[in-house]
Design an enzyme around this catalytic site. Structure first.
Site, PDB file in Angstrom:
ATOM      1  N   ASN A  10       0.816  -1.314  -0.024  1.00  0.00           N
ATOM      2  CA  ASN A  10       0.119  -0.050  -0.068  1.00  0.00           C
ATOM      3  C   ASN A  10       0.824   1.172   0.091  1.00  0.00           C
ATOM      4  O   ASN A  10       1.519   1.518   0.806  1.00  0.00           O
ATOM      5  CB  ASN A  10      -0.798  -0.234   1.332  1.00  0.00           C
ATOM      6  CG  ASN A  10      -1.934   1.252   1.352  1.00  0.00           C
ATOM      7  OD1 ASN A  10      -1.702   1.963   0.650  1.00  0.00           O
ATOM      8  ND2 ASN A  10      -2.637   1.312   2.577  1.00  0.00           N
ATOM      9  N   TRP A  11       0.838   1.844  -1.147  1.00  0.00           N
ATOM     10  CA  TRP A  11       1.901   3.053  -1.411  1.00  0.00           C
ATOM     11  C   TRP A  11       1.373   4.342  -0.698  1.00  0.00           C
ATOM     12  O   TRP A  11       1.988   5.404  -0.659  1.00  0.00           O
ATOM     13  CB  TRP A  11       2.178   3.355  -2.837  1.00  0.00           C
ATOM     14  CG  TRP A  11       3.254   2.374  -3.145  1.00  0.00           C
ATOM     15  CD1 TRP A  11       3.868   1.390  -2.696  1.00  0.00           C
ATOM     16  CD2 TRP A  11       3.716   2.344  -4.710  1.00  0.00           C
ATOM     17  NE1 TRP A  11       5.038   0.670  -3.581  1.00  0.00           N
ATOM     18  CE2 TRP A  11       4.683   1.289  -4.495  1.00  0.00           C
ATOM     19  CE3 TRP A  11       3.592   2.797  -5.735  1.00  0.00           C
ATOM     20  CZ2 TRP A  11       5.542   0.925  -5.916  1.00  0.00           C
ATOM     21  CZ3 TRP A  11       4.243   2.713  -6.703  1.00  0.00           C
ATOM     22  CH2 TRP A  11       5.205   1.770  -6.913  1.00  0.00           C
ATOM     23  N   LYS A  12       0.103   4.286  -0.202  1.00  0.00           N
ATOM     24  CA  LYS A  12      -0.496   5.376   0.131  1.00  0.00           C
ATOM     25  C   LYS A  12      -0.419   6.542  -0.667  1.00  0.00           C
ATOM     26  O   LYS A  12      -0.400   6.555  -1.825  1.00  0.00           O
ATOM     27  CB  LYS A  12      -0.081   5.781   1.697  1.00  0.00           C
ATOM     28  CG  LYS A  12      -0.095   4.380   2.493  1.00  0.00           C
ATOM     29  CD  LYS A  12      -0.209   4.527   4.146  1.00  0.00           C
ATOM     30  CE  LYS A  12      -0.363   3.264   4.843  1.00  0.00           C
ATOM     31  NZ  LYS A  12      -0.117   2.999   6.238  1.00  0.00           N
ATOM     32  N   HIS A  96      -9.648   0.743   4.269  1.00  0.00           N
ATOM     33  CA  HIS A  96      -8.573   0.791   5.170  1.00  0.00           C
ATOM     34  C   HIS A  96      -8.657   1.881   6.386  1.00  0.00           C
ATOM     35  O   HIS A  96      -9.273   2.617   6.481  1.00  0.00           O
ATOM     36  CB  HIS A  96      -7.327   1.692   4.231  1.00  0.00           C
ATOM     37  CG  HIS A  96      -5.873   1.574   4.994  1.00  0.00           C
ATOM     38  ND1 HIS A  96      -5.574   2.548   5.654  1.00  0.00           N
ATOM     39  CD2 HIS A  96      -5.155   0.769   4.819  1.00  0.00           C
ATOM     40  CE1 HIS A  96      -4.329   2.230   6.371  1.00  0.00           C
ATOM     41  NE2 HIS A  96      -3.854   1.226   5.540  1.00  0.00           N
ATOM     42  N   GLU A  98      -7.100   4.361   7.395  1.00  0.00           N
ATOM     43  CA  GLU A  98      -6.971   5.670   7.339  1.00  0.00           C
ATOM     44  C   GLU A  98      -8.110   6.394   6.447  1.00  0.00           C
ATOM     45  O   GLU A  98      -8.505   7.592   6.612  1.00  0.00           O
ATOM     46  CB  GLU A  98      -5.685   6.062   6.406  1.00  0.00           C
ATOM     47  CG  GLU A  98      -4.388   5.905   7.267  1.00  0.00           C
ATOM     48  CD  GLU A  98      -3.309   5.170   6.749  1.00  0.00           C
ATOM     49  OE1 GLU A  98      -3.206   5.242   5.475  1.00  0.00           O
ATOM     50  OE2 GLU A  98      -2.134   4.908   7.335  1.00  0.00           O
ATOM     51  N   GLU A 168      -5.278  -5.371  10.184  1.00  0.00           N
ATOM     52  CA  GLU A 168      -4.350  -4.183  10.607  1.00  0.00           C
ATOM     53  C   GLU A 168      -4.593  -3.470  11.640  1.00  0.00           C
ATOM     54  O   GLU A 168      -5.369  -2.642  11.995  1.00  0.00           O
ATOM     55  CB  GLU A 168      -4.128  -3.126   9.399  1.00  0.00           C
ATOM     56  CG  GLU A 168      -3.978  -3.728   8.091  1.00  0.00           C
ATOM     57  CD  GLU A 168      -3.497  -2.711   7.010  1.00  0.00           C
ATOM     58  OE1 GLU A 168      -2.187  -2.900   6.706  1.00  0.00           O
ATOM     59  OE2 GLU A 168      -4.049  -1.853   6.640  1.00  0.00           O
ATOM     60  N   GLY A 174       2.363   2.429  10.883  1.00  0.00           N
ATOM     61  CA  GLY A 174       3.224   3.520  10.695  1.00  0.00           C
ATOM     62  C   GLY A 174       3.949   3.891  12.149  1.00  0.00           C
ATOM     63  O   GLY A 174       4.442   4.784  12.036  1.00  0.00           O
ATOM     64  N   SER A 214       3.644  -2.080  10.417  1.00  0.00           N
ATOM     65  CA  SER A 214       4.820  -2.129  10.487  1.00  0.00           C
ATOM     66  C   SER A 214       5.480  -3.481  10.152  1.00  0.00           C
ATOM     67  O   SER A 214       6.461  -3.677  10.782  1.00  0.00           O
ATOM     68  CB  SER A 214       5.033  -1.522  11.937  1.00  0.00           C
ATOM     69  OG  SER A 214       4.691  -0.368  12.142  1.00  0.00           O
ATOM     70  N   GLY A 235       3.005  -0.969   4.085  1.00  0.00           N
ATOM     71  CA  GLY A 235       3.088   0.439   3.745  1.00  0.00           C
ATOM     72  C   GLY A 235       4.302   1.005   3.829  1.00  0.00           C
ATOM     73  O   GLY A 235       5.343   0.745   2.630  1.00  0.00           O
ATOM     74  N   GLY A 236       5.082   1.677   4.591  1.00  0.00           N
ATOM     75  CA  GLY A 236       6.215   2.293   4.406  1.00  0.00           C
ATOM     76  C   GLY A 236       7.626   1.564   3.929  1.00  0.00           C
ATOM     77  O   GLY A 236       8.045   1.875   2.905  1.00  0.00           O
TER      78      GLY A 236
HETATM   79  P1  13P Z   1       2.797   0.499   7.582  1.00  0.00           P
HETATM   80  O1  13P Z   1       3.514  -0.930   6.842  1.00  0.00           O
HETATM   81  O2  13P Z   1       3.536   1.833   7.362  1.00  0.00           O
HETATM   82  O3  13P Z   1       2.880   0.395   9.161  1.00  0.00           O
HETATM   83  O4  13P Z   1       1.499   0.638   6.947  1.00  0.00           O
HETATM   84  C1  13P Z   1       0.661  -0.257   7.268  1.00  0.00           C
HETATM   85  C2  13P Z   1      -0.808  -0.156   6.439  1.00  0.00           C
HETATM   86  O5  13P Z   1      -1.319   0.611   6.536  1.00  0.00           O
HETATM   87  C3  13P Z   1      -0.654  -1.006   5.350  1.00  0.00           C
HETATM   88  O6  13P Z   1      -1.927  -0.871   4.557  1.00  0.00           O
END
Ligand code: 13P
Length: 250
Positions: A10-12, A96, A98, A168, A174, A214, A235-236
């Site tokens: 997930n590149w956000k 998600h 977010e 999640e 994050g 994470s 994510g990151g």
């Molecule tokens: P991180 O891996 O940056 O914690 O993000 C997880 C996420 O929200 C994937 O959808």
């Protein structure tokens, strides 16, 4: 029957088209021989056409981070499933945390989006998870059950086969804090049992439940080697080709 794992990025709201192109140039050769698991990447809408072109013919699937539940209409700023399909997208994230947190996405909206995705043959990854206060209050199980029941309302066992769930825990996103493999496996077992209650054991046993929050190269192996964990939503650590490759090679 063994469930094929899915390693998803997930590149956000990160990367320009040029950065996305550079990622694919580096990443595709690194995973070309990776057939053990499925790999999927979810970039911002503006990156989708270029990324789909870059991934063509490869073993990497591309999806949207969000879709609207309506077929089309006056919904400024939104993307329809038809638009996603027209450019060759195959997957979408739904709900998600977010989106739930910053864009007021409710279980009811998640449910509508899930119906729309399934109707059009888009593979949905439904995201669920508790916030820290809920975990600390011992409410994790009831939160997960509520989210599953809300998301799955009106979904039949016949229609449910493509659905993927991503657990999640919001406190792990994050933050550098991960659920321990045991905590994740415990939550996954709760989710699978609830899906079994709603849709029957066969559907539940075949459904993939990913872990997200994470996930990094150094914890991927411990998490992904849990039998209950059918993949990762990253994510990151998915933004750099070598780091996402390392996770996919857990
Ligand atoms: P991180 O891996 O940056 O914690 O993000 C997880 C996420 O929200 C994937 O959808």
């Amino acid at each position: 029957m063994a469930r094929k794992k899915l390693i998803a990025a997930n590149w956000k709201m990160y990367k320009t088209p040029a950065e996305a192109k550079a990622f694919f140039t580096e990443f595709l050769p690194l995973v070309a021989a990776q057939t053990r698991d499925e790999i999927a990447i979810f970039p911002s809408p503006v990156l989708l056409p270029g990324v789909i072109e870059a991934a063509k013919g490869s073993n990497v699937a591309i999806g949207a981070q969000n879709i609207h539940f309506a077929e089309e209409g006056a919904y400024t700023g939104e993307t329809s499933v038809g638009q996603l399909i027209a450019i060759g997208g195959t997957h979408t994230l739904i709900g998600h945390s977010e989106r739930r947190q910053y864009f007021a996405e409710t279980d009811e909206i998640v449910n509508k989006k899930l119906h729309t995705a399934l109707k059009h043959g888009i593979i949905p990854i439904v995201c669920i998870g508790e916030v820290l206060a809920e975990r600390e209050a011992g409410k994790t199980e009831s939160v997960l059950k509520t989210q599953i029941n809300g998301a799955f309302a009106g979904i039949t066992a016949e229609a449910a086969a493509p659905i993927v769930i991503a657990y999640e825990p919001v406190w792990a996103i994050g933050t550098g804090k991960t659920a321990t493999p045991e905590m994740a496996a415990e939550a996954h077992a709760i989710v699978r049992a609830e899906v079994a209650k709603l849709l029957g054991p066969a559907v539940a046993n075949a459904m993939r439940i990913l872990y997200g929050g994470s996930v990094k190269p150094d914890n991927a192996s411990a998490l992904l080697n849990q039998a209950e964990i059918d993949g990762a939503l990253v994510g990151g650590a998915s933004l750099k080709a070598d780091s996402f490759k390392a996770i996919a090679s857990y």
